[in-house]
Design an enzyme around this catalytic site. Structure first.
Site, PDB file in Angstrom:
ATOM      1  N   LYS A 186       0.887  -1.184   0.000  1.00  0.00           N
ATOM      2  CA  LYS A 186       0.000   0.000   0.000  1.00  0.00           C
ATOM      3  C   LYS A 186       0.916   1.223   0.000  1.00  0.00           C
ATOM      4  CE  LYS A 186      -1.971   3.173   2.033  1.00  0.00           C
ATOM      5  NZ  LYS A 186      -1.742   4.583   1.584  1.00  0.00           N
ATOM      6  N   GLY A 239       6.601   5.014   8.370  1.00  0.00           N
ATOM      7  CA  GLY A 239       5.814   6.239   8.368  1.00  0.00           C
ATOM      8  C   GLY A 239       5.954   6.950   9.699  1.00  0.00           C
ATOM      9  N   THR A 243       1.245   7.173  13.499  1.00  0.00           N
ATOM     10  CA  THR A 243       0.552   6.146  12.695  1.00  0.00           C
ATOM     11  C   THR A 243       1.045   4.762  13.124  1.00  0.00           C
ATOM     12  OG1 THR A 243       0.811   7.716  10.864  1.00  0.00           O
ATOM     13  CG2 THR A 243      -0.160   5.598  10.326  1.00  0.00           C
ATOM     14  N   GLY A 244       2.347   4.646  13.342  1.00  0.00           N
ATOM     15  CA  GLY A 244       2.940   3.364  13.750  1.00  0.00           C
ATOM     16  C   GLY A 244       2.383   2.870  15.078  1.00  0.00           C
ATOM     17  N   GLU A 261       9.283   1.302  10.973  1.00  0.00           N
ATOM     18  CA  GLU A 261      10.350   2.283  10.712  1.00  0.00           C
ATOM     19  C   GLU A 261       9.693   3.645  10.864  1.00  0.00           C
ATOM     20  OE1 GLU A 261      13.527   1.892  10.110  1.00  0.00           O
ATOM     21  OE2 GLU A 261      13.558  -0.283   9.908  1.00  0.00           O
ATOM     22  N   CYS A 295      13.556  10.751   7.453  1.00  0.00           N
ATOM     23  CA  CYS A 295      13.490  10.292   8.843  1.00  0.00           C
ATOM     24  C   CYS A 295      14.838  10.448   9.530  1.00  0.00           C
ATOM     25  CB  CYS A 295      13.041   8.837   8.869  1.00  0.00           C
ATOM     26  SG  CYS A 295      14.003   7.811   7.743  1.00  0.00           S
ATOM     27  N   GLU A 395       9.341  16.019  15.352  1.00  0.00           N
ATOM     28  CA  GLU A 395       9.798  15.836  13.971  1.00  0.00           C
ATOM     29  C   GLU A 395       9.099  16.865  13.088  1.00  0.00           C
ATOM     30  OE1 GLU A 395       8.658  12.283  11.745  1.00  0.00           O
ATOM     31  OE2 GLU A 395      10.767  12.003  11.252  1.00  0.00           O
TER      32      GLU A 395
HETATM   33  P1  NAD Z   1       2.327   8.485   7.408  1.00  0.00           P
HETATM   34  O1  NAD Z   1       2.392   7.770   8.724  1.00  0.00           O
HETATM   35  O2  NAD Z   1       1.394   9.618   7.278  1.00  0.00           O
HETATM   36  O3  NAD Z   1       1.930   7.471   6.246  1.00  0.00           O
HETATM   37  C1  NAD Z   1       2.689   6.296   5.995  1.00  0.00           C
HETATM   38  C2  NAD Z   1       1.775   5.295   5.313  1.00  0.00           C
HETATM   39  O4  NAD Z   1       0.789   4.864   6.250  1.00  0.00           O
HETATM   40  C3  NAD Z   1       1.024   5.828   4.116  1.00  0.00           C
HETATM   41  O5  NAD Z   1       0.997   4.843   3.092  1.00  0.00           O
HETATM   42  C4  NAD Z   1      -0.345   6.108   4.679  1.00  0.00           C
HETATM   43  O6  NAD Z   1      -1.356   6.089   3.685  1.00  0.00           O
HETATM   44  C5  NAD Z   1      -0.494   4.948   5.652  1.00  0.00           C
HETATM   45  N1  NAD Z   1      -1.482   5.139   6.719  1.00  0.00           N
HETATM   46  C6  NAD Z   1      -1.929   6.303   7.232  1.00  0.00           C
HETATM   47  N2  NAD Z   1      -2.840   6.055   8.185  1.00  0.00           N
HETATM   48  C7  NAD Z   1      -2.967   4.721   8.293  1.00  0.00           C
HETATM   49  C8  NAD Z   1      -3.745   3.847   9.102  1.00  0.00           C
HETATM   50  N3  NAD Z   1      -4.586   4.315  10.022  1.00  0.00           N
HETATM   51  N4  NAD Z   1      -3.618   2.521   8.958  1.00  0.00           N
HETATM   52  C9  NAD Z   1      -2.746   2.028   8.059  1.00  0.00           C
HETATM   53  N5  NAD Z   1      -1.995   2.794   7.239  1.00  0.00           N
HETATM   54  C10 NAD Z   1      -2.090   4.120   7.361  1.00  0.00           C
HETATM   55  O7  NAD Z   1       3.832   8.905   7.066  1.00  0.00           O
HETATM   56  P2  NAD Z   1       4.327   9.729   5.783  1.00  0.00           P
HETATM   57  O8  NAD Z   1       3.931  11.146   5.962  1.00  0.00           O
HETATM   58  O9  NAD Z   1       3.955   9.012   4.533  1.00  0.00           O
HETATM   59  O10 NAD Z   1       5.906   9.590   5.924  1.00  0.00           O
HETATM   60  C11 NAD Z   1       6.678  10.444   6.690  1.00  0.00           C
HETATM   61  C12 NAD Z   1       7.014   9.769   8.010  1.00  0.00           C
HETATM   62  O11 NAD Z   1       7.691   8.551   7.762  1.00  0.00           O
HETATM   63  C13 NAD Z   1       7.965  10.580   8.867  1.00  0.00           C
HETATM   64  O12 NAD Z   1       7.541  10.523  10.204  1.00  0.00           O
HETATM   65  C14 NAD Z   1       9.288   9.868   8.696  1.00  0.00           C
HETATM   66  O13 NAD Z   1      10.199  10.039   9.749  1.00  0.00           O
HETATM   67  C15 NAD Z   1       8.854   8.453   8.552  1.00  0.00           C
HETATM   68  N6  NAD Z   1       9.875   7.677   7.864  1.00  0.00           N
HETATM   69  C16 NAD Z   1      10.620   6.776   8.579  1.00  0.00           C
HETATM   70  C17 NAD Z   1      11.627   6.052   7.950  1.00  0.00           C
HETATM   71  C18 NAD Z   1      12.488   5.075   8.702  1.00  0.00           C
HETATM   72  O14 NAD Z   1      13.165   4.304   8.053  1.00  0.00           O
HETATM   73  N7  NAD Z   1      12.488   5.077  10.017  1.00  0.00           N
HETATM   74  C19 NAD Z   1      11.846   6.252   6.594  1.00  0.00           C
HETATM   75  C20 NAD Z   1      11.056   7.169   5.894  1.00  0.00           C
HETATM   76  C21 NAD Z   1      10.063   7.864   6.545  1.00  0.00           C
END
Ligand code: NAD
Length: 506
Positions: A186, A239, A243-244, A261, A295, A395
């Site tokens: 997804k 993400g 959300t995580g 992550e 990130c 962040e």
């Molecule tokens: P996000 O959490 O908004 O979205 C990530 C994904 O989760 C998307 O595909 C989104 O559609 C999905 N999502 C959103 N709500 C959900 C739910 N309730 N259930 C299941 N899936 C859901 O993050 P983003 O804005 O896409 O990415 C930026 C974030 O990602 C930053 O916080 C960044 O630090 C983190 N990030 C971490 C790493 C790492 O390796 N640690 C790498 C890249 C980005």
């Protein structure tokens, strides 16, 4: 400014891929992804999957796994071939893929090109591991044998972010397929085409139908269904930390395996004996790559008192030379932010910083020419920032950096660790034993000494504390997709084995 996006036919189309078939969403729903560098343009028209669509994708992955389609689970040569061919196809299509990433993310081409190359390297690396999943064997004194075999965890739901869309997807898909899992991806809604084009290319390999499926659409619908489906064995999520946390809570209900992550707030510790030239360049790379939307971005510069002025002036000089503009141009160093929401959030943090601390450079939204049609903000640095303030604790995900001064090694370690996050960190000192001591005491998944944001596929990536659970990349990147099974074989041949006497009087 003229754009090179005319090399792509816009808008791009991004569909669903379920059970080896490309198709539109049930009901034909679509959503538009705008070009963040020029919002007058639609970058992508993407299929907006429905619950029915994602259920079909999960069923396809479940059936492919349970029926061991084309002997996928055991035929590591097939898996090796699929992954090697994927690496080749990425390289053959690198120009297009780089442009797609640059367009949807707003990532400058000089960053998108190595990003695509890194995705190919990831597939190649895991192709090489597909046939090397050795288990362990142990013989007991009575001749019985313990075999520990590595098995694929099953159906993996992969939920990915937008900031580095190809490598984020590759880091999950490549190791999962290498060990024989089946997958539903997804992608983030800001970057549907990047993942779609990758998964589509992968269907030019010998990959069996159902092994790799892709459904785009809202996280709250498609992501949520993947997380709650009892047919999915594992969630691999990248993400935001928030959300995580929600995903972890949901997954706990079924003891579903998860790897996360999440966010970061990387400290970058500069001692007064550091090489200012090298350390300032490395800092700038970590601070403003992808407009700070990373990130592992260098967001907290922790600088020893004696070097503060020299180091800050070197960093500010470099920051002022950064060319912000159209990401499709070779000369551009920093592109726009991903969205209007992100631009607003970043501006709010800047406003807070201006009121509370000393703005050293940047701080403005850019105006005029193409800037008026995209989310362009200047590289921004604040000095004398209190590490407990939200500028240093939250962040921001933009080109905003907080500088804080420290006196000695203990204070540097304390400040570096004074955060909920623990993804990455950097240490600069000419005194290697000191750099190593500090690196050992910073609680983060990666600590760079004399470099910044190096991410070789042979290494690892993952967070301590609220930055996540699990590790991607390298050999350990396989562990997230493996179950270890014990197969115990009797070596005595006895019908009445000594332990049975505890229950049977013979
Ligand atoms: P996000 O959490 O908004 O979205 C990530 C994904 O989760 C998307 O595909 C989104 O559609 C999905 N999502 C959103 N709500 C959900 C739910 N309730 N259930 C299941 N899936 C859901 O993050 P983003 O804005 O896409 O990415 C930026 C974030 O990602 C930053 O916080 C960044 O630090 C983190 N990030 C971490 C790493 C790492 O390796 N640690 C790498 C890249 C980005």
């Amino acid at each position: 400014m003229s754009s090179d996006n005319n090399r792509l036919q816009l808008p791009l189309t991004s569909d669903l891929i379920i059970n080896g078939e490309e198709g539109k969403a049930t009901g034909g729903q679509v959503f538009n992804r705008e070009n963040p560098a020029d919002t007058r343009q639609v970058a992508t028209v993407a299929a907006q999957g429905s619950v029915e669509d994602v259920r079909a994708a999960i069923d396809a992955a479940r059936d492919a796994f349970d029926q061991n389609v084309e002997n996928w689970i055991y035929n590591y040569k097939l898996r090796e071939q699929v992954l090697f061919r994927t690496a080749q196809l990425i390289r053959e299509n690198a120009d297009r893929l780089s442009r797609v990433v640059s367009l949807e993310v707003g990532m400058p081409m000089r960053q998108a090109v190595p990003h695509v190359a890194a995705a190919a390297d990831i597939f190649e690396f895991y192709a090489g591991l597909a046939g090397k999943l050795y288990g362990e064997s142990f013989t007991l004194p009575n001749g019985s044998m313990i075999n520990l075999v590595k098995e694929p965890i099953g159906v993996v739901g992969m939920i990915t972010p937008w900031n580095f869309p190809l490598t984020q997807t590759a880091r999950k898909v490549a190791p999962a397929l290498a060990v024989g899992c089946t997958v539903v991806v997804k992608p983030a809604s800001y970057t549907p085409a990047a993942s779609y084009e990758l998964v589509k290319l992968m269907h030019q390999t010998a990959i069996p139908a159902g092994v790799l499926n892709l459904v785009s659409g809202p996280g709250s619908v498609i992501g949520a269904e993947i997380v709650t489906s009892s047919k999915v064995d594992k969630i691999s999520f990248t993400g935001e930390t928030l959300t995580g946390k929600g995903i972890a809570a949901q997954a706990a209900k079924e003891v579903k395996r998860i790897s996360l992550e999440l966010g970061g707030k990387a400290p970058y510790v500069v001692f007064d004996d550091a090489d200012v030239d090298a350390a300032s360049r490395a800092a700038i790379f970590g601070m403003f790559r992808n407009a700070g939307q990373a990130c592992g971005a260098t967001t907290r510069l922790l600088v020893q008192e004696g070097i503060h002025d020299r180091f800050l002036s070197a960093v500010v000089d470099l920051a002022r030379k950064i060319e912000v503009g159209d990401p499709s141009q070779q000369s551009t160093d920093m592109g726009p932010l991903i969205s209007s929401t992100q631009e607003r959030v970043v501006q709010e943090y800047i406003k807070f910083g201006q009121d509370a601390f000393e703005l050293v450079t940047g701080g403005n939204k850019l105006h005029g020419d193409v800037y008026d049609h995209g989310y362009y903000v200047e590289p921004t640095i604040f000095d004398h920032v209190d590490n407990s303030s939200k500028l240093s604790q939250e962040e921001i995900f933009g080109p905003v950096v907080a500088v804080t001064t420290f006196q000695d090694e203990e204070e540097a370690i304390h400040l570096a660790n004074d955060t909920d996050f623990g993804l990455v960190a950097g240490v600069w000192s000419a005194d290697y034993p000191r750099a190593m001591r500090v690196a050992r005491r910073i609680r983060a998944g990666t600590v760079w000494i004399w470099d910044n944001y190096a991410q070789p596929v042979e290494g690892i990536w993952g967070g301590y504390k609220q930055s996540g659970i699990g590790r991607e990349l390298g050999y350990h990147g396989l562990d997230d997709f493996i179950e270890i099974k014990q197969i115990f074989t009797d070596g005595t041949g006895l019908a009445m084995k000594p332990p049975y006497g505890q229950v049977i009087k013979d």
